[in-house]
Design a protein around this motif. Structure first.
Motif, PDB file in Angstrom:
ATOM      1  N   ALA A 109      32.041 -24.797  10.379  1.00  0.00           N
ATOM      2  CA  ALA A 109      33.318 -24.212  10.806  1.00  0.00           C
ATOM      3  C   ALA A 109      33.797 -23.164   9.804  1.00  0.00           C
ATOM      4  O   ALA A 109      34.220 -22.072  10.195  1.00  0.00           O
ATOM      5  CB  ALA A 109      34.368 -25.307  10.972  1.00  0.00           C
ATOM      6  N   ILE A 148      32.648 -15.255   9.603  1.00  0.00           N
ATOM      7  CA  ILE A 148      32.255 -14.198  10.543  1.00  0.00           C
ATOM      8  C   ILE A 148      33.489 -13.625  11.232  1.00  0.00           C
ATOM      9  O   ILE A 148      33.623 -12.420  11.401  1.00  0.00           O
ATOM     10  CB  ILE A 148      31.250 -14.742  11.575  1.00  0.00           C
ATOM     11  CG1 ILE A 148      29.962 -15.140  10.857  1.00  0.00           C
ATOM     12  CG2 ILE A 148      30.964 -13.706  12.650  1.00  0.00           C
ATOM     13  CD1 ILE A 148      28.924 -15.732  11.745  1.00  0.00           C
ATOM     14  N   ALA A 176      31.581 -20.090  10.012  1.00  0.00           N
ATOM     15  CA  ALA A 176      31.863 -19.318  11.219  1.00  0.00           C
ATOM     16  C   ALA A 176      33.164 -18.536  11.055  1.00  0.00           C
ATOM     17  O   ALA A 176      33.288 -17.414  11.544  1.00  0.00           O
ATOM     18  CB  ALA A 176      31.967 -20.247  12.426  1.00  0.00           C
ATOM     19  N   PHE A 177      34.119 -19.136  10.331  1.00  0.00           N
ATOM     20  CA  PHE A 177      35.361 -18.412  10.070  1.00  0.00           C
ATOM     21  C   PHE A 177      35.095 -17.178   9.234  1.00  0.00           C
ATOM     22  O   PHE A 177      35.789 -16.163   9.377  1.00  0.00           O
ATOM     23  CB  PHE A 177      36.378 -19.316   9.379  1.00  0.00           C
ATOM     24  CG  PHE A 177      37.525 -19.608  10.271  1.00  0.00           C
ATOM     25  CD1 PHE A 177      38.543 -18.695  10.390  1.00  0.00           C
ATOM     26  CD2 PHE A 177      37.565 -20.763  11.008  1.00  0.00           C
ATOM     27  CE1 PHE A 177      39.590 -18.935  11.242  1.00  0.00           C
ATOM     28  CE2 PHE A 177      38.597 -21.011  11.865  1.00  0.00           C
ATOM     29  CZ  PHE A 177      39.622 -20.101  11.975  1.00  0.00           C
TER      30      PHE A 177
END
Lengths: 249, 152
Positions: B12, B18, B15-16
Motif C-alpha cells: 500500500a 506511485i 503504491a502510494f
C-alpha cells in the motif's frame, strides 16, 4: 578577468526553481532554502524571499524584486527531487546560470508522471491492501480494488473536465460510495464501512497535511494555514461525497 | 495474520509512492518506511495502547527513519515521510464520525471527530518531535566537533 554577474538571470533561475518545487508539493522552507542556496552560489549579494503556496516574491539586494504566481499545485515528488539535485549541482559549481536555467526549463515542461493506467492500478491495489490493513476479510479485497480504482479514475477524469479540484473530489468519493453500496446490495461485500474507508484512502490529502504541519512549525504561518485549509477542503469533499451515499443507505 | 499486515502495508505504501509520483528508485524505500510505521502502530494498538499514543509513536519513528534515508540517499525527506504517514491517517474514525452525523447522532459524532482530530495532532507532534530531536543531535555533534577542534 572577473565575469560580471547578471542578477536578472540569477533571479530568473531562483524563481523558476522555486515555482517548480512549490507546484510539485515541496515544503515552504525547502523552497526558500533552495532559492537562497542558488542565489548564494551564483551571485554575491544577499537574497530575500517570501514564499506562499500561491506565489513567490524574491529579491536580490541592489538588483530589484521579482514575483511569480503559482496558479495550480499538484503532487509530483519526482520534480522536487530533480530540482533538489539541480540546486546541489549549482551549489557545487557544476552548472552555470544558463545551464541551470535550461535544465530547469526542461523539468518544468517535462511530463514525468507515471502513466495514468499505472496510477489507477496503484490506487486500486493500495485500496485493496488498506482493506486488509483495516482488518477486512480477503473476500472483500477485489471489490475494494475495483471501488478504489474507479474512484481514482473518476478523480483524474473529472479534474481534467473541470479545473475545480474540490468538485472532482466530491464526485470521486461519491462514485466510491455508490460502487461500494452496489456491492453491498448485490451481496458481494459484507461490510460497507470497511470498503468505503479503504477505497477512499487514495484521495486522502496526506501530503498536504504533512506539509501544513511542517510549515506551521517552521514558522511559515501563512503557508501552513493555507495548506491546512486546502487539506481541510479535500477532507470535507471526501466526507460530503460519502455522506450522500450514507444518507441513501 | 501479522504476515498479511506486513505485506499489505508494504504494498500500500509503495503504491502510494506511485500516486504521489515519487522517483522509481525510492518506491521500495517508501514501502519500507510505511511498513515499519504501520507495524509499530498495529503492534502497539494490539497491546491495548491508546491509538493516539500509538499514532504518535509510529509517526515519530517514520520521521526518524525518513531523516536517515533522506541523508543517505540525498533525497528530500518528504518523499519518505509522506508514504509512512498515509496509513496512520485516521480515515476510519473520521468516517465513523461522518456516519453518525448523517444518522443525526451528533454527540457520538463529536466524540469521534475529536478522536480523529487528536490522532491527527499526535501524528503531527510525532513528526515535529522527531525533527527537533534530529536537529538537537546535529547541533550536539557540531559543538562537540568544534570543541575538540578548538583544543588542538
Amino acid at each position: 578577468m572577473e565575469k560580471k554577474i547578471n542578477h536578472n538571470e540569477v533571479m530568473e533561475v531562483c524563481l523558476l526553481a522555486g515555482k517548480i518545487m512549490m507546484q510539485s508539493g515541496a515544503e515552504t522552507y525547502r523552497v526558500e532554502d533552495t532559492m537562497r542556496r542558488i542565489a548564494d552560489a551564483l551571485g554575491n549579494h544577499p537574497s530575500h524571499s517570501y514564499v506562499t503556496p500561491t506565489g513567490i516574491v524574491f529579491s536580490i539586494d541592489g538588483a530589484g524584486t521579482k514575483i511569480i504566481g503559482i496558479p495550480a499545485r499538484s503532487t509530483d515528488l519526482k520534480k522536487v527531487t530533480i530540482v533538489n539535485s539541480i540546486s546541489r549541482k549549482i551549489s557545487s559549481g557544476d552548472l552555470s546560470v544558463e545551464e541551470a536555467y535550461h535544465a530547469l526549463k526542461q523539468v518544468e515542461t517535462a511530463n514525468l508522471a507515471y502513466p495514468v493506467p499505472v496510477q489507477i492500478a496503484a490506487a486500486a491495489l493500495s485500496s485493496g491492501c488498506f482493506l486488509i490493513m483495516f482488518l477486512g476479510g480477503w473476500h472483500d479485497f477485489i471489490p475494494a480494488c475495483i471501488a478504489g480504482g474507479l474512484g481514482f479514475s473518476g478523480l483524474i477524469y473529472f479534474h481534467r473536465l473541470v479545473e475545480l479540484k474540490f468538485f472532482a473530489e466530491i464526485l470521486a468519493s461519491l462514485i466510491i460510495g455508490l460502487v461500494s453500496f452496489l456491492f453491498v446490495i448485490t451481496g458481494i461485500v459484507h461490510q460497507l464501512d470497511k470498503i468505503i474507508i479503504a477505497s477512499v484512502m487514495p484521495l486522502v490529502p496526506g501530503l498536504l497535511i504533512t506539509n501544513a504541519v511542517r510549515d506551521l512549525m517552521a514558522g511559515h504561518l501563512v503557508s501552513g494555514l493555507a495548506k491546512g485549509a486546502e487539506a481541510f477542503l479535500t477532507a470535507f469533499a471526501i466526507g460530503a461525497g460519502v455522506a450522500v451515499v450514507l444518507a441513501l443507505y | 495474520m501479522i504476515v498479511e499486515q506486513i505485506i499489505t502495508s508494504f504494498i500500500a505504501s509503495g503504491a502510494f509512492g506511485i500516486i504521489f509520483n515519487m522517483p522509481q528508485k525510492s518506491l521500495v524505500k517508501c514501502g519500507l518506511v510505511g511498513m515499519i510505521g504501520w507495524m509499530v502502530y498495529y503492534l502497539l494498538f494490539n497491546h491495548h495502547v491508546n491509538n493516539v499514543m500509538a499514532s504518535f509513536a509510529a509517526a515519530f519513528l517514520v520521521a526518524a527513519i525518513s531523516q536517515v534515508f533522506a541523508r543517505r540517499y540525498k533525497t528530500p525527506m518528504i518523499v519518505f515521510s509522506v508514504a509512512g504517514i498515509i496509513p496512520l491517517v485516521p480515515g476510519g474514525t473520521a468516517y465513523d464520525a461522518m456516519r453518525h452525523i448523517v444518522e443525526n447522532q451528533y454527540n457520538t459524532a463529536i466524540q469521534l471527530a475529536t478522536r480523529a482530530f487528536m490522532i491527527s495532532g499526535a501524528i503531527a507532534v510525532g513528526l515535529v518531535f522527531s525533527e527537533v530531536l534530529n536537529q538537537l543531535i546535529i547541533k550536539f555533534k557540531q559543538s562537540k566537533r568544534s570543541k575538540s577542534a578548538g583544543r588542538q
